[in-house]
Design a protein around this motif. Sequence first.
Motif, mmCIF file in Angstrom:
data_model
loop_
_atom_site.group_PDB
_atom_site.id
_atom_site.type_symbol
_atom_site.label_atom_id
_atom_site.label_comp_id
_atom_site.label_asym_id
_atom_site.label_seq_id
_atom_site.Cartn_x
_atom_site.Cartn_y
_atom_site.Cartn_z
ATOM 1 N N GLU A 37 -7.616 7.134 2.769
ATOM 2 C CA GLU A 37 -7.462 5.871 2.054
ATOM 3 C C GLU A 37 -8.447 4.822 2.559
ATOM 4 O OE1 GLU A 37 -4.929 7.695 3.285
ATOM 5 O OE2 GLU A 37 -4.135 8.402 1.377
ATOM 6 N N TYR B 119 -3.657 0.334 11.147
ATOM 7 C CA TYR B 119 -2.296 -0.194 11.081
ATOM 8 C C TYR B 119 -2.416 -1.711 11.023
ATOM 9 C CZ TYR B 119 2.383 -1.641 12.291
ATOM 10 O OH TYR B 119 3.609 -2.251 12.263
ATOM 11 N N GLY C 114 -8.095 5.478 10.691
ATOM 12 C CA GLY C 114 -7.010 4.916 9.905
ATOM 13 C C GLY C 114 -6.755 3.542 10.489
ATOM 14 N N GLY D 217 -4.209 5.691 6.023
ATOM 15 C CA GLY D 217 -4.809 6.892 6.588
ATOM 16 C C GLY D 217 -6.309 6.949 6.379
ATOM 17 N N ALA D 218 -6.953 7.907 7.018
ATOM 18 C CA ALA D 218 -8.412 8.038 6.972
ATOM 19 C C ALA D 218 -8.937 8.214 5.550
ATOM 20 C CB ALA D 218 -8.856 9.202 7.858
ATOM 21 N N GLY E 9 -6.688 6.848 15.241
ATOM 22 C CA GLY E 9 -7.421 8.095 15.065
ATOM 23 C C GLY E 9 -8.866 8.026 15.504
#
Length: 77
Positions: free
Chosen positions: A20, A50, A48, A17-18, A42
């Motif tokens: 992290e 993947y 973020g 996520g953003a 995002g």
Amino acid sequence: MAPRFARPPIPFGFALGAAEVAEAGTDLAARPPLSTAALRLGAKAAPGYYYPLGDGESAQGRAAFETLLPQLRGTAA
């Protein structure tokens, strides 16, 4: 249900996520040490990522995951 052998889970992907990504550093998060590129998720200002790791069946996914995590934690050699 009768007992049966089950293999350990093998990851096929990992999402970050953003928050992290900001913690790990955008440069590190955007360029993983993998054979496949990270996919940005995002907003561009707070992305973020993947990371495709494999097919979920072969040991390749486990190896990719174990290669990726040290980089994201900043502990890669």
